[in-house]
Design a protein around this motif. Structure first.
Motif, PDB file in Angstrom:
ATOM      1  N   ASP A  40       0.857  -1.193   0.000  1.00 33.31           N
ATOM      2  CA  ASP A  40       0.000   0.000   0.000  1.00 33.31           C
ATOM      3  C   ASP A  40       0.897   1.248   0.000  1.00 33.31           C
ATOM      4  N   LEU A  73      -5.487  -0.951   5.542  1.00 29.22           N
ATOM      5  CA  LEU A  73      -5.209  -0.562   4.162  1.00 29.22           C
ATOM      6  C   LEU A  73      -6.057   0.620   3.711  1.00 29.22           C
TER       7      LEU A  73
ATOM      8  N   GLY B 196      -6.195   5.775  -1.022  1.00 35.34           N
ATOM      9  CA  GLY B 196      -4.797   6.043  -0.692  1.00 35.34           C
ATOM     10  C   GLY B 196      -4.610   7.346   0.060  1.00 35.34           C
TER      11      GLY B 196
END
Lengths: 252, 217
Positions: A40, A73, B196
Protein backbone atom coordinates in the motif's frame (compact mmCIF):
# COMPACT_ATOMS: atom_id res chain seq x y z
CA UNK A 1 -9.04 8.84 -17.71
CA UNK A 2 -8.63 5.67 -15.69
CA UNK A 3 -5.08 4.70 -14.83
CA UNK A 4 -3.65 1.24 -15.33
CA UNK A 5 -3.66 -0.70 -12.08
CA UNK A 6 -0.68 -2.60 -10.62
CA UNK A 7 -1.75 -5.39 -8.31
CA UNK A 8 0.56 -7.47 -6.10
CA UNK A 9 -0.84 -10.87 -5.17
CA UNK A 10 -0.19 -12.50 -1.79
CA UNK A 11 -0.53 -16.26 -1.37
CA UNK A 12 -1.63 -16.97 2.18
CA UNK A 13 -1.51 -20.41 3.78
CA UNK A 14 -2.81 -20.97 7.31
CA UNK A 15 -2.63 -17.24 7.91
CA UNK A 16 0.98 -16.81 6.73
CA UNK A 17 2.41 -15.44 3.49
CA UNK A 18 3.93 -18.29 1.54
CA UNK A 19 6.48 -16.21 -0.32
CA UNK A 20 7.88 -12.86 0.75
CA UNK A 21 10.87 -14.04 2.76
CA UNK A 22 13.04 -11.35 1.18
CA UNK A 23 11.38 -8.57 3.14
CA UNK A 24 14.07 -8.05 5.75
CA UNK A 25 12.80 -4.51 6.29
CA UNK A 26 9.54 -5.80 7.71
CA UNK A 27 9.10 -6.79 11.32
CA UNK A 28 7.40 -9.97 10.19
CA UNK A 29 7.50 -10.67 6.46
CA UNK A 30 5.32 -13.72 6.98
CA UNK A 31 2.49 -11.59 8.23
CA UNK A 32 0.12 -10.88 5.33
CA UNK A 33 -1.09 -7.66 6.92
CA UNK A 34 2.45 -6.28 7.27
CA UNK A 35 3.26 -7.14 3.68
CA UNK A 36 -0.03 -5.69 2.45
CA UNK A 37 0.70 -2.42 4.26
CA UNK A 38 4.15 -2.33 2.68
CA UNK A 39 2.62 -2.64 -0.80
CA UNK A 40 0.00 0.00 0.00
CA UNK A 41 2.78 2.42 0.97
CA UNK A 42 4.69 1.53 -2.21
CA UNK A 43 1.77 2.71 -4.33
CA UNK A 44 0.03 -0.57 -5.18
CA UNK A 45 -3.40 0.24 -6.62
CA UNK A 46 -5.07 -2.83 -5.26
CA UNK A 47 -4.16 -6.16 -3.66
CA UNK A 48 -5.24 -9.75 -4.10
CA UNK A 49 -5.06 -12.27 -1.25
CA UNK A 50 -5.19 -15.84 -2.42
CA UNK A 51 -5.96 -18.24 0.41
CA UNK A 52 -4.33 -21.59 -0.26
CA UNK A 53 -5.03 -23.06 3.17
CA UNK A 54 -6.18 -26.63 3.13
CA UNK A 55 -7.54 -26.75 6.66
CA UNK A 56 -10.73 -25.38 8.12
CA UNK A 57 -8.68 -23.47 10.72
CA UNK A 58 -6.66 -21.86 7.94
CA UNK A 59 -9.84 -20.56 6.37
CA UNK A 60 -11.03 -19.17 9.69
CA UNK A 61 -7.70 -17.40 10.08
CA UNK A 62 -8.14 -15.84 6.63
CA UNK A 63 -11.21 -13.96 7.88
CA UNK A 64 -9.04 -12.39 10.60
CA UNK A 65 -6.38 -11.50 8.03
CA UNK A 66 -9.07 -9.78 5.95
CA UNK A 67 -10.46 -7.88 8.94
CA UNK A 68 -7.01 -6.65 9.99
CA UNK A 69 -6.13 -5.71 6.42
CA UNK A 70 -9.34 -3.72 6.03
CA UNK A 71 -8.45 -1.82 9.18
CA UNK A 72 -4.96 -0.98 7.94
CA UNK A 73 -5.21 -0.56 4.16
CA UNK A 74 -6.25 2.55 2.25
CA UNK A 75 -6.65 0.68 -1.06
CA UNK A 76 -9.19 -1.88 -2.26
CA UNK A 77 -8.47 -5.59 -2.06
CA UNK A 78 -9.84 -8.89 -3.34
CA UNK A 79 -9.91 -12.22 -1.55
CA UNK A 80 -9.91 -15.51 -3.42
CA UNK A 81 -9.27 -19.18 -2.79
CA UNK A 82 -11.82 -21.62 -1.46
CA UNK A 83 -14.83 -19.35 -1.85
CA UNK A 84 -17.65 -21.74 -2.69
CA UNK A 85 -20.89 -20.30 -1.34
CA UNK A 86 -22.75 -17.03 -0.86
CA UNK A 87 -22.00 -17.48 2.85
CA UNK A 88 -18.25 -17.60 2.13
CA UNK A 89 -18.58 -14.41 0.08
CA UNK A 90 -20.55 -12.71 2.83
CA UNK A 91 -17.94 -13.62 5.45
CA UNK A 92 -15.13 -12.05 3.43
CA UNK A 93 -17.06 -8.95 2.35
CA UNK A 94 -18.33 -8.34 5.89
CA UNK A 95 -14.79 -8.66 7.16
CA UNK A 96 -13.88 -5.77 4.86
CA UNK A 97 -12.84 -7.26 1.50
CA UNK A 98 -13.96 -5.14 -1.45
CA UNK A 99 -14.29 -8.04 -3.85
CA UNK A 100 -14.19 -11.82 -3.79
CA UNK A 101 -12.81 -14.00 -6.53
CA UNK A 102 -14.13 -17.40 -7.52
CA UNK A 103 -12.50 -19.96 -9.78
CA UNK A 104 -13.19 -23.72 -9.54
CA UNK A 105 -16.43 -23.23 -7.62
CA UNK A 106 -17.82 -21.01 -10.40
CA UNK A 107 -17.02 -23.59 -13.09
CA UNK A 108 -18.66 -26.30 -11.00
CA UNK A 109 -21.75 -24.19 -10.33
CA UNK A 110 -21.91 -21.11 -12.59
CA UNK A 111 -25.06 -19.84 -10.82
CA UNK A 112 -22.76 -18.90 -7.94
CA UNK A 113 -21.67 -15.91 -10.05
CA UNK A 114 -25.26 -14.81 -10.67
CA UNK A 115 -26.23 -15.26 -7.03
CA UNK A 116 -23.19 -13.34 -5.82
CA UNK A 117 -23.80 -10.52 -8.29
CA UNK A 118 -27.48 -10.26 -7.33
CA UNK A 119 -26.67 -10.27 -3.64
CA UNK A 120 -23.58 -8.07 -3.46
CA UNK A 121 -23.43 -6.34 -6.86
CA UNK A 122 -21.33 -7.25 -9.90
CA UNK A 123 -18.52 -4.96 -8.80
CA UNK A 124 -17.79 -7.37 -5.92
CA UNK A 125 -17.56 -10.52 -8.01
CA UNK A 126 -14.28 -11.36 -9.73
CA UNK A 127 -14.01 -14.52 -11.79
CA UNK A 128 -10.49 -15.92 -11.87
CA UNK A 129 -9.63 -17.93 -14.98
CA UNK A 130 -6.58 -20.18 -15.31
CA UNK A 131 -5.98 -20.73 -19.01
CA UNK A 132 -3.52 -22.85 -20.97
CA UNK A 133 -2.92 -23.11 -24.71
CA UNK A 134 -4.10 -26.35 -26.29
CA UNK A 135 -2.61 -27.40 -29.64
CA UNK A 136 -5.47 -29.84 -30.18
CA UNK A 137 -8.19 -27.25 -29.64
CA UNK A 138 -6.15 -24.44 -31.19
CA UNK A 139 -7.19 -22.10 -28.38
CA UNK A 140 -6.77 -21.58 -24.62
CA UNK A 141 -8.67 -23.99 -22.37
CA UNK A 142 -9.76 -23.27 -18.81
CA UNK A 143 -8.31 -25.32 -15.95
CA UNK A 144 -9.58 -25.74 -12.39
CA UNK A 145 -8.30 -27.12 -9.09
CA UNK A 146 -5.17 -24.99 -9.19
CA UNK A 147 -4.43 -25.97 -12.79
CA UNK A 148 -4.75 -29.72 -12.31
CA UNK A 149 -7.97 -30.35 -14.23
CA UNK A 150 -8.91 -29.27 -17.71
CA UNK A 151 -12.50 -28.24 -18.41
CA UNK A 152 -14.60 -28.11 -21.57
CA UNK A 153 -14.54 -24.31 -21.56
CA UNK A 154 -12.35 -22.19 -23.78
CA UNK A 155 -11.01 -19.11 -21.99
CA UNK A 156 -12.90 -16.73 -24.28
CA UNK A 157 -16.24 -18.56 -23.98
CA UNK A 158 -15.98 -18.89 -20.21
CA UNK A 159 -15.07 -15.23 -19.79
CA UNK A 160 -18.14 -14.30 -21.83
CA UNK A 161 -20.39 -16.66 -19.90
CA UNK A 162 -19.04 -15.44 -16.54
CA UNK A 163 -19.68 -11.84 -17.57
CA UNK A 164 -23.16 -12.67 -18.79
CA UNK A 165 -23.88 -14.19 -15.37
CA UNK A 166 -22.73 -11.01 -13.66
CA UNK A 167 -18.97 -11.15 -13.09
CA UNK A 168 -17.70 -7.60 -12.65
CA UNK A 169 -14.08 -8.34 -13.45
CA UNK A 170 -11.95 -11.13 -14.93
CA UNK A 171 -8.62 -12.13 -13.38
CA UNK A 172 -6.91 -13.95 -16.22
CA UNK A 173 -3.86 -16.11 -15.52
CA UNK A 174 -1.78 -17.65 -18.27
CA UNK A 175 -0.62 -21.05 -17.08
CA UNK A 176 1.90 -21.16 -19.92
CA UNK A 177 3.58 -17.98 -18.76
CA UNK A 178 3.09 -18.32 -15.01
CA UNK A 179 6.47 -18.53 -13.28
CA UNK A 180 8.41 -18.08 -16.55
CA UNK A 181 9.19 -14.40 -15.97
CA UNK A 182 9.31 -13.85 -19.71
CA UNK A 183 6.33 -11.54 -19.95
CA UNK A 184 2.54 -11.65 -19.90
CA UNK A 185 0.67 -13.73 -22.46
CA UNK A 186 -0.24 -10.97 -24.90
CA UNK A 187 -2.33 -13.09 -27.28
CA UNK A 188 -4.44 -14.62 -24.51
CA UNK A 189 -4.90 -11.28 -22.78
CA UNK A 190 -5.96 -9.62 -26.00
CA UNK A 191 -8.40 -12.42 -26.90
CA UNK A 192 -10.19 -12.21 -23.55
CA UNK A 193 -9.96 -8.41 -23.33
CA UNK A 194 -11.73 -8.06 -26.68
CA UNK A 195 -14.40 -10.61 -25.78
CA UNK A 196 -15.87 -9.00 -22.66
CA UNK A 197 -17.01 -5.59 -21.50
CA UNK A 198 -15.74 -5.69 -17.90
CA UNK A 199 -12.25 -4.90 -16.59
CA UNK A 200 -9.63 -7.61 -17.15
CA UNK A 201 -6.53 -8.18 -15.01
CA UNK A 202 -3.59 -9.85 -16.77
CA UNK A 203 -1.63 -12.31 -14.65
CA UNK A 204 1.24 -14.74 -15.07
CA UNK A 205 4.68 -14.12 -16.52
CA UNK A 206 5.80 -10.74 -15.21
CA UNK A 207 9.57 -10.69 -14.89
CA UNK A 208 10.39 -6.99 -15.01
CA UNK A 209 8.92 -3.52 -15.43
CA UNK A 210 9.11 -3.69 -19.24
CA UNK A 211 6.69 -6.62 -19.23
CA UNK A 212 4.05 -4.39 -17.64
CA UNK A 213 4.68 -1.78 -20.31
CA UNK A 214 4.31 -4.43 -23.01
CA UNK A 215 0.99 -5.77 -21.77
CA UNK A 216 -0.47 -2.28 -21.30
CA UNK A 217 0.59 -1.04 -24.72
CA UNK A 218 0.01 -4.22 -26.75
CA UNK A 219 -3.41 -4.91 -25.23
CA UNK A 220 -6.09 -2.69 -23.74
CA UNK A 221 -6.04 -4.59 -20.44
CA UNK A 222 -7.03 -2.65 -17.31
CA UNK A 223 -4.64 -4.03 -14.72
CA UNK A 224 -1.69 -6.37 -14.29
CA UNK A 225 -0.93 -8.64 -11.39
CA UNK A 226 2.30 -10.19 -10.17
CA UNK A 227 3.47 -12.06 -7.12
CA UNK A 228 7.00 -13.36 -6.95
CA UNK A 229 8.85 -10.51 -8.66
CA UNK A 230 7.49 -8.15 -6.05
CA UNK A 231 7.97 -10.58 -3.15
CA UNK A 232 11.57 -11.32 -4.12
CA UNK A 233 12.24 -7.68 -4.84
CA UNK A 234 13.30 -8.26 -8.43
CA UNK A 235 11.41 -5.07 -9.02
CA UNK A 236 9.05 -2.99 -6.96
CA UNK A 237 5.62 -1.47 -7.48
CA UNK A 238 7.32 1.90 -7.30
CA UNK A 239 9.83 1.04 -10.01
CA UNK A 240 7.19 -0.47 -12.32
CA UNK A 241 5.08 2.65 -11.97
CA UNK A 242 7.94 5.02 -12.57
CA UNK A 243 8.95 3.13 -15.73
CA UNK A 244 5.36 3.19 -16.97
CA UNK A 245 4.99 6.88 -16.15
CA UNK A 246 8.22 7.78 -17.99
CA UNK A 247 7.03 5.91 -21.05
CA UNK A 248 3.68 7.66 -21.06
CA UNK A 249 1.40 5.00 -19.60
CA UNK A 250 -1.10 6.60 -17.26
CA UNK A 251 -0.63 5.36 -13.67
CA UNK A 252 -1.52 6.71 -10.26
CA UNK B 1 -15.58 14.44 17.72
CA UNK B 2 -18.60 12.23 17.22
CA UNK B 3 -19.36 11.00 13.71
CA UNK B 4 -22.60 9.14 13.16
CA UNK B 5 -22.40 6.60 10.37
CA UNK B 6 -26.02 6.31 9.25
CA UNK B 7 -26.86 2.62 9.29
CA UNK B 8 -29.73 1.66 7.02
CA UNK B 9 -28.54 -1.82 6.18
CA UNK B 10 -26.80 -1.06 2.89
CA UNK B 11 -23.21 -1.99 2.28
CA UNK B 12 -20.10 -2.60 4.25
CA UNK B 13 -19.46 -0.02 6.93
CA UNK B 14 -16.28 -1.55 8.33
CA UNK B 15 -13.71 0.14 6.06
CA UNK B 16 -15.20 3.59 6.44
CA UNK B 17 -15.47 3.15 10.19
CA UNK B 18 -11.79 2.20 10.31
CA UNK B 19 -10.81 5.20 8.19
CA UNK B 20 -12.62 7.55 10.60
CA UNK B 21 -11.08 5.82 13.61
CA UNK B 22 -7.64 6.40 12.08
CA UNK B 23 -8.55 10.10 12.04
CA UNK B 24 -9.29 9.90 15.76
CA UNK B 25 -13.04 10.29 15.46
CA UNK B 26 -15.50 8.60 17.78
CA UNK B 27 -17.64 6.54 15.42
CA UNK B 28 -21.24 5.50 16.09
CA UNK B 29 -22.92 3.25 13.54
CA UNK B 30 -26.60 3.75 14.16
CA UNK B 31 -30.09 4.35 12.79
CA UNK B 32 -31.38 5.68 16.11
CA UNK B 33 -32.50 9.28 15.80
CA UNK B 34 -31.92 10.15 19.47
CA UNK B 35 -28.38 8.91 19.12
CA UNK B 36 -27.90 10.72 15.81
CA UNK B 37 -29.00 13.98 17.45
CA UNK B 38 -25.90 13.85 19.64
CA UNK B 39 -23.49 13.64 16.72
CA UNK B 40 -21.26 16.42 15.40
CA UNK B 41 -21.29 15.17 11.81
CA UNK B 42 -22.72 12.42 9.65
CA UNK B 43 -21.57 9.95 7.14
CA UNK B 44 -24.05 8.45 4.70
CA UNK B 45 -22.44 5.35 3.18
CA UNK B 46 -23.97 3.06 0.63
CA UNK B 47 -23.40 0.23 -1.76
CA UNK B 48 -26.29 -1.29 -3.65
CA UNK B 49 -29.34 -0.13 -5.56
CA UNK B 50 -30.92 3.33 -5.22
CA UNK B 51 -34.57 2.22 -4.80
CA UNK B 52 -33.74 -0.24 -1.99
CA UNK B 53 -31.70 2.43 -0.23
CA UNK B 54 -34.48 5.03 -0.37
CA UNK B 55 -37.06 2.51 0.81
CA UNK B 56 -34.94 1.57 3.82
CA UNK B 57 -34.18 5.19 4.69
CA UNK B 58 -37.87 5.97 4.60
CA UNK B 59 -38.81 2.93 6.71
CA UNK B 60 -36.42 4.20 9.38
CA UNK B 61 -37.63 7.84 8.98
CA UNK B 62 -34.03 8.69 8.13
CA UNK B 63 -34.98 10.40 4.86
CA UNK B 64 -36.72 13.25 6.70
CA UNK B 65 -33.97 13.30 9.28
CA UNK B 66 -31.30 13.85 6.62
CA UNK B 67 -33.36 16.54 4.87
CA UNK B 68 -33.82 18.51 8.09
CA UNK B 69 -30.03 18.60 8.56
CA UNK B 70 -30.17 21.40 5.97
CA UNK B 71 -31.58 23.63 8.72
CA UNK B 72 -28.64 22.78 11.02
CA UNK B 73 -24.94 23.51 10.88
CA UNK B 74 -23.88 19.86 11.06
CA UNK B 75 -21.94 18.46 8.09
CA UNK B 76 -23.02 15.32 6.27
CA UNK B 77 -20.82 13.41 3.87
CA UNK B 78 -22.44 11.00 1.40
CA UNK B 79 -20.14 8.42 -0.17
CA UNK B 80 -20.82 6.59 -3.46
CA UNK B 81 -24.52 5.60 -3.39
CA UNK B 82 -24.72 7.83 -0.29
CA UNK B 83 -23.87 10.81 -2.49
CA UNK B 84 -26.33 9.77 -5.21
CA UNK B 85 -29.18 9.63 -2.66
CA UNK B 86 -28.66 13.36 -2.06
CA UNK B 87 -29.82 14.13 -5.64
CA UNK B 88 -33.39 14.70 -6.91
CA UNK B 89 -34.03 11.28 -8.39
CA UNK B 90 -32.47 8.21 -9.98
CA UNK B 91 -33.26 6.10 -13.03
CA UNK B 92 -31.78 2.95 -11.46
CA UNK B 93 -34.45 0.22 -11.87
CA UNK B 94 -37.23 2.71 -12.66
CA UNK B 95 -37.54 6.29 -11.44
CA UNK B 96 -37.12 6.85 -7.70
CA UNK B 97 -37.21 10.16 -5.87
CA UNK B 98 -34.09 11.01 -3.87
CA UNK B 99 -33.44 13.37 -0.97
CA UNK B 100 -33.26 16.42 -3.22
CA UNK B 101 -30.42 18.27 -1.52
CA UNK B 102 -28.40 18.68 -4.71
CA UNK B 103 -29.81 19.62 -8.10
CA UNK B 104 -29.44 16.85 -10.70
CA UNK B 105 -30.44 13.33 -11.60
CA UNK B 106 -28.76 9.95 -11.27
CA UNK B 107 -28.55 7.88 -14.41
CA UNK B 108 -26.51 5.05 -15.91
CA UNK B 109 -23.31 5.64 -17.86
CA UNK B 110 -23.97 5.76 -21.60
CA UNK B 111 -23.22 2.35 -23.06
CA UNK B 112 -21.53 3.78 -26.15
CA UNK B 113 -19.01 6.60 -26.36
CA UNK B 114 -18.97 9.28 -29.06
CA UNK B 115 -17.04 6.94 -31.41
CA UNK B 116 -19.69 4.24 -30.84
CA UNK B 117 -17.27 2.09 -28.80
CA UNK B 118 -18.76 0.06 -25.99
CA UNK B 119 -18.04 1.61 -22.61
CA UNK B 120 -16.81 -0.65 -19.81
CA UNK B 121 -19.28 -0.38 -16.96
CA UNK B 122 -18.80 -0.05 -13.99
CA UNK B 123 -16.37 2.84 -14.02
CA UNK B 124 -13.88 1.04 -11.78
CA UNK B 125 -10.41 2.10 -10.80
CA UNK B 126 -8.24 5.15 -10.14
CA UNK B 127 -9.10 8.38 -11.89
CA UNK B 128 -7.73 11.87 -11.16
CA UNK B 129 -10.08 14.62 -9.95
CA UNK B 130 -10.00 18.05 -11.57
CA UNK B 131 -10.96 20.79 -9.16
CA UNK B 132 -13.02 23.66 -10.54
CA UNK B 133 -13.26 25.43 -7.24
CA UNK B 134 -12.41 24.91 -3.60
CA UNK B 135 -14.87 24.85 -0.77
CA UNK B 136 -13.66 26.57 2.38
CA UNK B 137 -12.89 23.32 4.15
CA UNK B 138 -10.47 22.30 1.38
CA UNK B 139 -8.24 25.35 1.56
CA UNK B 140 -4.57 24.68 1.06
CA UNK B 141 -5.06 22.09 -1.68
CA UNK B 142 -1.76 21.97 -3.49
CA UNK B 143 -2.08 22.10 -7.29
CA UNK B 144 0.85 19.69 -7.57
CA UNK B 145 -0.85 17.01 -5.49
CA UNK B 146 -1.77 13.78 -7.20
CA UNK B 147 -5.57 13.74 -7.03
CA UNK B 148 -6.25 10.11 -8.00
CA UNK B 149 -9.19 8.54 -6.22
CA UNK B 150 -10.82 5.13 -6.43
CA UNK B 151 -14.20 4.89 -8.18
CA UNK B 152 -16.60 1.95 -8.49
CA UNK B 153 -20.00 2.87 -9.92
CA UNK B 154 -22.34 2.29 -12.85
CA UNK B 155 -24.60 5.32 -12.24
CA UNK B 156 -23.58 8.98 -12.07
CA UNK B 157 -25.00 12.43 -11.39
CA UNK B 158 -26.11 14.39 -14.46
CA UNK B 159 -27.76 17.79 -15.04
CA UNK B 160 -25.77 19.05 -12.07
CA UNK B 161 -25.21 22.71 -11.15
CA UNK B 162 -21.75 24.00 -11.81
CA UNK B 163 -21.45 25.72 -8.45
CA UNK B 164 -22.29 22.48 -6.63
CA UNK B 165 -19.59 20.42 -8.38
CA UNK B 166 -16.23 20.98 -6.74
CA UNK B 167 -14.26 18.35 -8.64
CA UNK B 168 -14.90 15.93 -11.46
CA UNK B 169 -13.33 13.16 -13.53
CA UNK B 170 -13.80 12.05 -17.10
CA UNK B 171 -14.69 8.52 -18.09
CA UNK B 172 -15.34 7.38 -21.65
CA UNK B 173 -15.89 10.99 -22.64
CA UNK B 174 -18.49 11.57 -19.92
CA UNK B 175 -18.32 14.22 -17.22
CA UNK B 176 -18.33 12.47 -13.84
CA UNK B 177 -19.10 14.68 -10.82
CA UNK B 178 -16.70 13.37 -8.17
CA UNK B 179 -16.84 15.79 -5.25
CA UNK B 180 -19.94 17.90 -4.69
CA UNK B 181 -20.73 20.49 -2.06
CA UNK B 182 -23.74 22.53 -0.98
CA UNK B 183 -23.90 24.27 2.40
CA UNK B 184 -23.20 21.61 5.03
CA UNK B 185 -23.66 18.70 2.58
CA UNK B 186 -20.73 17.05 0.80
CA UNK B 187 -20.83 14.13 -1.61
CA UNK B 188 -18.02 11.92 -2.87
CA UNK B 189 -18.80 9.57 -5.75
CA UNK B 190 -15.47 7.78 -5.19
CA UNK B 191 -14.45 5.92 -2.04
CA UNK B 192 -12.17 8.20 0.03
CA UNK B 193 -11.54 5.34 2.47
CA UNK B 194 -10.02 3.32 -0.41
CA UNK B 195 -8.28 6.20 -2.19
CA UNK B 196 -4.80 6.04 -0.69
CA UNK B 197 -3.12 9.17 0.68
CA UNK B 198 -5.31 11.62 -1.25
CA UNK B 199 -8.49 9.97 -0.01
CA UNK B 200 -7.16 10.17 3.51
CA UNK B 201 -6.34 13.84 3.00
CA UNK B 202 -9.87 14.63 1.81
CA UNK B 203 -11.45 12.76 4.71
CA UNK B 204 -9.13 14.48 7.19
CA UNK B 205 -10.07 17.89 5.78
CA UNK B 206 -13.76 17.06 5.98
CA UNK B 207 -13.38 15.85 9.58
CA UNK B 208 -11.55 19.07 10.42
CA UNK B 209 -14.52 21.00 9.08
CA UNK B 210 -16.86 19.01 11.33
CA UNK B 211 -14.73 20.06 14.28
CA UNK B 212 -14.68 23.67 13.12
CA UNK B 213 -18.45 23.82 12.83
CA UNK B 214 -18.89 22.10 16.19
CA UNK B 215 -16.64 24.61 17.93
CA UNK B 216 -18.23 27.60 16.17
CA UNK B 217 -21.91 26.84 15.92
Amino acid sequence: MLTKRIIPCLDVKEGRVVKGVQFVSLRDAGDPVELAKFYDEQGADELVFLDISASHEGKETMVDVVRQSAAELAIPFTVGGGIRTIEDMKNMLRAGADKVSVNTSAIERPELIAEGAAFFGSQCIVVAIDAKWSEVDDTWMVYTHGGRRVTQWTAVKWAQEATRLGAGEILLTSMNQDGEKSGFDIALTKAVRDAVNVPVIASGGAGNAQHFYDVFTQTDVDAALAASIFHYKETSVKEVKSVLREKGVSVR
Amino acid sequence: MKIGVIDYGMGNLYSVEQALLRLECEVFITSDINMLNQMDGYLLPGVGAFPDAMRRLSELCLDDYIKQLATTNKPLLGICLGMQLLYEDSKENGLTKGLGIFTGNIQKFDELDSQQNRVRIPHMGWNPLSFTHQPEWLDGLDKEDSTHVYFVHSYLAQNTRQHEVVASSTYAGQFVPGLVQKDNFTGMQFHPEKSGPFGKYLLAKWVKQVKGRRDQP
